[in-house]
Design a protein around this motif. Structure first.
Motif, PDB file in Angstrom:
ATOM      1  N   PHE A 386      43.688  55.290  61.355  1.00  0.00           N
ATOM      2  CA  PHE A 386      44.932  55.128  60.588  1.00  0.00           C
ATOM      3  C   PHE A 386      46.149  55.641  61.368  1.00  0.00           C
ATOM      4  O   PHE A 386      47.247  55.090  61.262  1.00  0.00           O
ATOM      5  N   ILE A 387      45.960  56.690  62.171  1.00  0.00           N
ATOM      6  CA  ILE A 387      47.056  57.186  63.014  1.00  0.00           C
ATOM      7  C   ILE A 387      47.421  56.139  64.064  1.00  0.00           C
ATOM      8  O   ILE A 387      48.598  55.817  64.279  1.00  0.00           O
ATOM      9  N   LEU A 388      46.396  55.594  64.737  1.00  0.00           N
ATOM     10  CA  LEU A 388      46.632  54.568  65.752  1.00  0.00           C
ATOM     11  C   LEU A 388      47.280  53.323  65.141  1.00  0.00           C
ATOM     12  O   LEU A 388      48.190  52.725  65.730  1.00  0.00           O
ATOM     13  N   LEU A 389      46.803  52.952  63.968  1.00  0.00           N
ATOM     14  CA  LEU A 389      47.327  51.766  63.302  1.00  0.00           C
ATOM     15  C   LEU A 389      48.823  51.905  63.040  1.00  0.00           C
ATOM     16  O   LEU A 389      49.611  50.978  63.292  1.00  0.00           O
ATOM     17  N   LYS A 390      49.222  53.051  62.561  1.00  0.00           N
ATOM     18  CA  LYS A 390      50.638  53.269  62.249  1.00  0.00           C
ATOM     19  C   LYS A 390      51.516  53.112  63.480  1.00  0.00           C
ATOM     20  O   LYS A 390      52.660  52.641  63.389  1.00  0.00           O
ATOM     21  N   LEU A 391      50.997  53.488  64.635  1.00  0.00           N
ATOM     22  CA  LEU A 391      51.763  53.395  65.874  1.00  0.00           C
ATOM     23  C   LEU A 391      51.922  51.956  66.370  1.00  0.00           C
ATOM     24  O   LEU A 391      52.767  51.689  67.225  1.00  0.00           O
ATOM     25  N   ASN A 392      51.115  51.049  65.844  1.00  0.00           N
ATOM     26  CA  ASN A 392      51.081  49.694  66.385  1.00  0.00           C
ATOM     27  C   ASN A 392      51.436  48.606  65.375  1.00  0.00           C
ATOM     28  O   ASN A 392      51.109  47.438  65.594  1.00  0.00           O
ATOM     29  N   VAL A 393      52.093  48.990  64.284  1.00  0.00           N
ATOM     30  CA  VAL A 393      52.518  47.994  63.296  1.00  0.00           C
ATOM     31  C   VAL A 393      54.011  48.123  63.038  1.00  0.00           C
ATOM     32  O   VAL A 393      54.658  49.063  63.494  1.00  0.00           O
ATOM     33  N   LYS A 394      54.543  47.155  62.292  1.00  0.00           N
ATOM     34  CA  LYS A 394      55.953  47.188  61.929  1.00  0.00           C
ATOM     35  C   LYS A 394      56.169  48.150  60.764  1.00  0.00           C
ATOM     36  O   LYS A 394      55.229  48.533  60.075  1.00  0.00           O
ATOM     37  N   LYS A 395      57.424  48.476  60.543  1.00  0.00           N
ATOM     38  CA  LYS A 395      57.741  49.387  59.449  1.00  0.00           C
ATOM     39  C   LYS A 395      57.309  48.811  58.102  1.00  0.00           C
ATOM     40  O   LYS A 395      56.880  49.541  57.206  1.00  0.00           O
ATOM     41  N   LYS A 396      57.405  47.485  57.965  1.00  0.00           N
ATOM     42  CA  LYS A 396      57.084  46.862  56.681  1.00  0.00           C
ATOM     43  C   LYS A 396      55.674  46.273  56.618  1.00  0.00           C
ATOM     44  O   LYS A 396      55.333  45.575  55.664  1.00  0.00           O
ATOM     45  N   THR A 397      54.871  46.560  57.617  1.00  0.00           N
ATOM     46  CA  THR A 397      53.485  46.073  57.591  1.00  0.00           C
ATOM     47  C   THR A 397      52.724  46.698  56.422  1.00  0.00           C
ATOM     48  O   THR A 397      52.843  47.894  56.158  1.00  0.00           O
ATOM     49  N   ARG A 398      51.947  45.877  55.758  1.00  0.00           N
ATOM     50  CA  ARG A 398      51.077  46.368  54.688  1.00  0.00           C
ATOM     51  C   ARG A 398      49.649  46.508  55.199  1.00  0.00           C
ATOM     52  O   ARG A 398      49.206  45.751  56.062  1.00  0.00           O
ATOM     53  N   LEU A 399      48.944  47.475  54.657  1.00  0.00           N
ATOM     54  CA  LEU A 399      47.525  47.677  54.948  1.00  0.00           C
ATOM     55  C   LEU A 399      46.734  47.455  53.669  1.00  0.00           C
ATOM     56  O   LEU A 399      47.027  48.064  52.634  1.00  0.00           O
ATOM     57  N   ALA A 400      45.750  46.568  53.741  1.00  0.00           N
ATOM     58  CA  ALA A 400      44.807  46.383  52.633  1.00  0.00           C
ATOM     59  C   ALA A 400      43.488  47.017  53.059  1.00  0.00           C
ATOM     60  O   ALA A 400      42.766  46.466  53.900  1.00  0.00           O
TER      61      ALA A 400
END
Length: 480
Positions: A386-400
């Motif tokens: 989840f830490i890595l994911l946050k670094l590699n997505v847009k500010k408005k990206t959603r996670l399901a």
């Protein structure tokens, strides 16, 4: 096919799951055999073949329960028939031996047929049927989707990957094409669907067109539904649309069966209807969806039908049957920590993360799967991811994030369960918040209780075991 009988160390024999046709060892049967051994009963020799990649080792072809019983009673050497299969398929040989004492179950037969065909597409339905004790037509039904996908030509692979928005350089690399060779195929993309579209316009069904052209159903659906809005796409697919997340409401997020047109037969397979609802609520047509653990391919298939782009990754490399799922292993043991699978300027609009659940079906997954980690290591992996994911997505990206409560209830009555023995949805939410993800929705999407047979339910009732069919879709973002 030659054979010889010898006494060999039991420690040199392994149970290779790749050629074992059953879902697991029947421990009650092993216990009976162990008692027989202690009473002096003599069993027929087990059958083994030399391991193809491990000199001095053998893998079981017949006698897994006898072998387990010998081990449990401390036997150091066993009499074994050492087979030379002369090129015959070891999985089908083991299956044929297995149906002697006890028929394979329907699931075991289907799984064995699919594994055998995946390993050797030249096998006929008749050959497979003889080994597993099933009729040719039954085997045909088991492997129909695999057979269709195996016929996928190079142009179809490029067309499929291009339609999912995979960049051309990654398509070329995935398919082993030089840039100049890849450019040769691109002009064909405009005319490739003409014949299939013509058949659809003439009134042929999606299934008929898929069978005629050797395409997978989702590819044909992507043509049949092109230009339609999401509401009409759902209607054409016959999925209905669930507008509530409450179990007491009729239109709830619960599906008894997976739509078999979407995704491969896979451990932990989820319904395409579930993925489609996530896509409809939280994306727009042509949005980019990332599936970091794509498994059987339900997400890319659903994206094809609903007109979304999709980048999908999985540790299992299937270039012939799943070219759009790029091989990648999330290695938490690496000195560099978790790595991101691609270097790209574009970032996803939605991430669908349906990881192998802790401990559930761990034996069915690859040995590197996170399902087999300890409870502590499993949760540590999620936190790092989840830490890595946050670094590699847009500010408005959603996670399901799709997961379920895990409780070790199999042999424990409800009153005896302890707090430290499980992983509940609260534990996941704590990790998500700690890593900067904040949920906006928690949607109930239970696994149907119809999946449990009467014998299992009866045993649970006698022991006061409270089972788990809960499953949740948690929708999150990185901003409040």
């Amino acid at each position: 096919m030659t054979q010889q009988t010898s006494k060999i160390p039991i420690s040199s024999i392994i149970l290779d799951e790749d050629i074992y046709p059953r879902k697991g060892i029947d421990h009650k049967r092993v216990a009976i055999f162990s008692e027989n051994i202690r009473d002096g009963f003599r069993f027929d020799p087990i059958e083994v073949e030399p391991c193809p990649d491990r000199p001095g080792w053998y893998r079981l072809l017949d006698g897994a329960h006898r072998w387990s019983a010998f081990k449990s009673t401390g036997v150091e050497e066993v009499e074994a028939i050492i087979k030379d299969l002369d090129g015959n398929d070891p999985l089908l040989y083991a299956a044929k031996k297995a149906i002697g004492p006890r028929q394979l179950t329907e699931d075991e037969s289907r799984d064995t047929a699919r594994r055998a065909y995946s390993g050797n597409a030249s096998l006929s339905s008749v050959d497979i049927g003889k080994a597993i004790g099933r009729a040719r037509r039954t085997v045909d039904s088991y492997i129909a989707d695999l057979r269709a996908v195996n016929q996928m030509g190079l142009d179809i692979k490029i067309f499929r990957m291009n339609r999912l928005g995979i960049p051309q350089d990654r398509i070329a690399e995935r398919l082993g094409l030089a840039r100049t060779s890849f450019q040769y195929h691109l002009p064909k993309m405009a005319t490739l669907p003409d014949s299939a579209n013509g058949d659809l316009a003439s009134g042929f069904t999606v299934a008929q067109v898929a069978q005629k052209h050797g395409w997978a159903d989702p590819m044909v659906w992507s043509l049949a539904l092109e230009g339609k809005n999401d509401h009409d796409r759902f209607k054409e697919l016959g999925w209905g649309f669930c507008t509530w997340d409450n179990l007491k409401v009729t239109r709830k997020w619960e599906w008894n069966d997976c739509d078999k047109q979407f995704g491969d037969d896979w451990p932990g397979r989820i319904p395409a209807q579930l993925i489609a609802h996530i896509l409809r609520y939280f994306t727009k047509p042509d949005d980019l969806v990332l599936d970091p653990m794509a498994g059987g391919g339900v997400t890319p298939d659903a994206c094809l039908a609903l007109g979304r782009r999709c980048w999908a990754f999985d540790m299992m490399d299937r270039p012939e049957t799943r070219p759009e799922i790029e091989p990648f292993t999330w290695d938490i043991s690496s000195d560099q920590g978790l790595l991101w699978p691609v270097s790209a300027k574009e970032k996803p609009d939605l991430v669908i993360f349906d990881p192998p659940y802790f401990d559930k079906k761990a034996d069915s997954y690859d040995k590197k799967s996170i399902s087999g980690l300890s409870r502590k290591a499993y949760l540590e992996f999620l936190e790092a991811f989840f830490i890595l994911l946050k670094l590699n997505v847009k500010k408005k990206t959603r996670l399901a994030f799709i997961n379920a409560d895990w409780r070790d209830f199999q042999n424990t009555s409800a009153a005896e369960e302890k707090y430290k023995g499980g992983i509940l949805i609260d534990d996941y939410i704590d990790i998500l918040k700690r890593t900067g993800w904040y949920h906006t929705h928690i949607i109930q999407a239970p696994i149907s209780s119809q999946r449990f047979n009467a014998g299992v339910v009866c045993a649970m009732q006698k022991k006061n075991i409270l089972g788990v069919i809960s499953r949740y879709v948690i929708i999150l973002g990185t901003y409040h």
